[in-house]
Design a protein around this motif. Structure first.
Motif, PDB file in Angstrom:
ATOM      1  N   UNK A 188     -11.801  -3.148  -1.018  1.00 39.22           N
ATOM      2  CA  UNK A 188     -10.744  -2.708  -0.112  1.00 39.22           C
ATOM      3  C   UNK A 188      -9.618  -3.730   0.064  1.00 39.22           C
ATOM      4  N   UNK A 189      -9.864  -4.982  -0.264  1.00 36.99           N
ATOM      5  CA  UNK A 189      -8.865  -6.039  -0.078  1.00 36.99           C
ATOM      6  C   UNK A 189      -8.420  -6.551  -1.443  1.00 36.99           C
ATOM      7  N   UNK A 190      -7.102  -6.532  -1.670  1.00 35.13           N
ATOM      8  CA  UNK A 190      -6.561  -6.967  -2.956  1.00 35.13           C
ATOM      9  C   UNK A 190      -6.297  -8.466  -2.987  1.00 35.13           C
ATOM     10  N   UNK A 191      -5.820  -8.997  -1.877  1.00 30.89           N
ATOM     11  CA  UNK A 191      -5.412 -10.410  -1.856  1.00 30.89           C
ATOM     12  C   UNK A 191      -5.491 -10.947  -0.442  1.00 30.89           C
ATOM     13  N   UNK A 192      -5.854 -12.206  -0.329  1.00 31.48           N
ATOM     14  CA  UNK A 192      -5.836 -12.904   0.951  1.00 31.48           C
ATOM     15  C   UNK A 192      -4.995 -14.162   0.787  1.00 31.48           C
ATOM     16  N   UNK A 193      -3.944 -14.273   1.597  1.00 25.84           N
ATOM     17  CA  UNK A 193      -3.091 -15.456   1.598  1.00 25.84           C
ATOM     18  C   UNK A 193      -3.504 -16.368   2.753  1.00 25.84           C
ATOM     19  N   UNK A 194      -3.644 -17.637   2.451  1.00 21.11           N
ATOM     20  CA  UNK A 194      -3.922 -18.645   3.477  1.00 21.11           C
ATOM     21  C   UNK A 194      -2.771 -19.638   3.397  1.00 21.11           C
ATOM     22  N   UNK A 195      -1.893 -19.604   4.398  1.00 19.45           N
ATOM     23  CA  UNK A 195      -0.580 -20.256   4.294  1.00 19.45           C
ATOM     24  C   UNK A 195      -0.365 -21.212   5.465  1.00 19.45           C
ATOM     25  N   UNK A 339      -5.711   5.737  -2.261  1.00 21.16           N
ATOM     26  CA  UNK A 339      -5.675   6.264  -3.632  1.00 21.16           C
ATOM     27  C   UNK A 339      -4.765   7.466  -3.822  1.00 21.16           C
ATOM     28  N   UNK A 340      -4.394   8.166  -2.730  1.00 19.60           N
ATOM     29  CA  UNK A 340      -3.566   9.364  -2.895  1.00 19.60           C
ATOM     30  C   UNK A 340      -2.805   9.633  -1.602  1.00 19.60           C
ATOM     31  N   UNK A 341      -1.510  10.007  -1.746  1.00 15.32           N
ATOM     32  CA  UNK A 341      -0.686  10.405  -0.594  1.00 15.32           C
ATOM     33  C   UNK A 341      -0.362  11.887  -0.718  1.00 15.32           C
ATOM     34  N   UNK A 342      -0.897  12.735   0.135  1.00 19.98           N
ATOM     35  CA  UNK A 342      -0.707  14.196   0.013  1.00 19.98           C
ATOM     36  C   UNK A 342       0.573  14.691   0.694  1.00 19.98           C
ATOM     37  N   UNK A 343       1.711  14.082   0.346  1.00 14.94           N
ATOM     38  CA  UNK A 343       2.976  14.458   0.965  1.00 14.94           C
ATOM     39  C   UNK A 343       3.894  15.043  -0.095  1.00 14.94           C
ATOM     40  N   UNK A 344       4.673  16.047   0.296  1.00 13.92           N
ATOM     41  CA  UNK A 344       5.447  16.834  -0.677  1.00 13.92           C
ATOM     42  C   UNK A 344       6.466  15.999  -1.444  1.00 13.92           C
TER      43      UNK A 344
END
Length: 449
Positions: A188-195, A339-344
């Motif tokens: 669920x998490x792509x990247x974690x930045x520690x800044x 994964x999907x946006x069900x908007x017109x």
């Protein structure tokens, strides 16, 4: 609680800016009183009265009653911390003592040897500031010397970041909120930045900083500690063994960087002349006390991956820079898109980002909502501010030392594992495989690749 505290390096910046105010905060909160024997040792040929005058001046024109009491309780002795006879004379007294080495890290080995030869009463403790060694070999040798002096449980390798309430909130938010734990993984998490980006420049610290640089000063210790809290498995308890075991697990799981990885996944830079607010900032190489030939970096960035089940596919980006245009001190957790946006009419949703603001304290979550119609996306940000901590970070550090709780200090094997992560980067940088970039003071750092 231990009754004697000896600070070696008591005339330095660390003691003036942090340790003396921390003792005043502990007095104010009722954790220490007049019974604490405070010995302050330095190389200056001062009397106790001269030292008290110096300390009072550093504490400001309007110190509190607690600060006045700390200054009045201090005894000063001139001492070469590398001379066993002078150390033994300074520490003469009854009962165990907590020895705080508020010294440059390069002095630690000689100081520990002198303490060993001088002899410490049973039950004594020793406190060291980061960085712990100059590299992996140095950390291993320092640990060997410490093991000959006192038991590991009596060694406090302190990192005040771990005592910051906002840093502890990272772990607290994870472990007390069921809504987060099922999502706390690479699925669920792509990247974690520690800044830790700051507008402060060198500020007269060349004597220390020019020998260390951003990688050793911030990433090797502070930011790797944050990585541990973010990525660790839930411990059985928050006792020192369980907590520190899980932190070591994280560091052992960091994928080793090859030279090729260091070229692709690390950056270093230093600042040029520029302007920050109403301040004109000279180039780092022109700052007083800087040796331009060292090539010391004021900006460092390292991209890491963790080889375990939980974090497969997630990138951890650790970054710290000085003399930047804005302060940014946070842990930013970037969730993957839905994964999907069900908007017109399509459109892009705002990525979800959970931010733990470290300074000032706060918490925020970036979300997407809908506006006037199902095709309109509206960015939403939920924010929360934290109550001020009961104790400043260094007061918590000293309280743990005096009470003998090492949970928030760095264990010996943990210090070594942190160097294992960083050593390949240092090696590649020494070989100039990674160019030393430049950025104007007051900018966002070196240009994006």
């Amino acid at each position: 609680m231990i009754g004697r505290l000896a600070v070696f390096g008591a005339t330095g910046d660390l003691t003036a800016r942090f340790l003396l105010p921390a003792l005043a905060a502990l007095r104010h909160a009722g954790h220490v009183g007049d019974g604490l024997d405070l010995l302050c040792a330095g190389r200056q040929d001062w009397s106790t009265d001269q030292y008290r005058e110096w300390a009072a001046d550093r504490l400001g024109p309007s110190p509190s009653e607690d600060a006045d009491a700390v200054v009045a309780s201090a005894r000063y002795v001139r001492c070469d911390v590398t001379d066993p006879d002078e150390v033994a004379a300074a520490l003469a007294g009854d009962g165990p003592v907590a020895v705080y080495l508020a010294l440059p890290p390069a002095v630690f080995p000689a100081a520990v040897v002198a303490l060993h030869r001088a002899g410490l009463p049973e039950g004594s403790r020793i406190v060291l500031e980061k960085p712990f060694g100059e590299d992996l070999a140095g950390a291993q040798e320092l640990n060997r010397l410490l093991a000959a002096l006192v038991p590991e449980q009596a060694v406090f390798r302190v990192d005040h970041f771990l005592a910051m309430s906002t840093v502890q909130n990272v772990l607290g938010s994870r472990l007390t909120n069921r809504v987060l734990e099922p999502l706390w993984n690479g699925t669920h998490i792509a990247e974690i930045e520690i800044v830790w980006d700051e507008t402060l420049a060198l500020e007269g610290r060349a004597g220390y900083y020019d020998h260390v640089g951003a990688l050793k000063d911030m990433i090797q210790n502070h930011l790797l500690q944050l990585l541990c809290l973010v990525a660790m498995e839930p411990p059985i308890t928050l006792g020192e063994r369980d907590l520190r075991d899980r932190k070591v697990d994280v560091l052992r799981s960091v994928r080793p960087l090859t030279e090729e990885d260091a070229v692709r996944r690390t950056r270093r830079a230093r600042y040029l002349p520029g302007r920050i607010g109403d301040r004109d900032i000279p180039a780092y190489a022109d700052e007083d006390g800087v040796d331009p030939g060292r090539g010391t970096e004021t900006f460092a960035e390292v991209e890491l991956e963790i080889d375990n089940w939980r974090w497969s596919g997630c990138v951890f980006r650790l970054r710290s820079g000085k003399a930047l245009g804005t302060d940014r001190k946070e842990v930013a957790v970037h969730f993957r898109s839905v994964p999907h946006l069900p908007f017109r009419h399509g459109g892009a949703a705002v990525p979800n980002v959970l931010r733990f603001q470290l300074e000032p304290e706060g918490l925020s979550l970036d979300l997407t909502g809908t506006g006037s119609g199902t095709d309109a996306f509206t960015p939403l940000t939920l924010t929360a501010r934290m109550d001020p901590p009961p104790l400043p970070a260094y007061a918590r550090v000293l309280l743990d030392v005096l009470t003998g709780d090492p949970a928030l200090s760095i264990r010996g094997d943990e210090a070594e594992e942190a160097w294992r992560v960083v050593d390949p980067v240092l090696s590649a940088w020494r070989k100039n495989l990674v160019p030393l970039e430049e950025y104007p003071a007051g900018s966002d750092g070196p240009p994006a690749r």
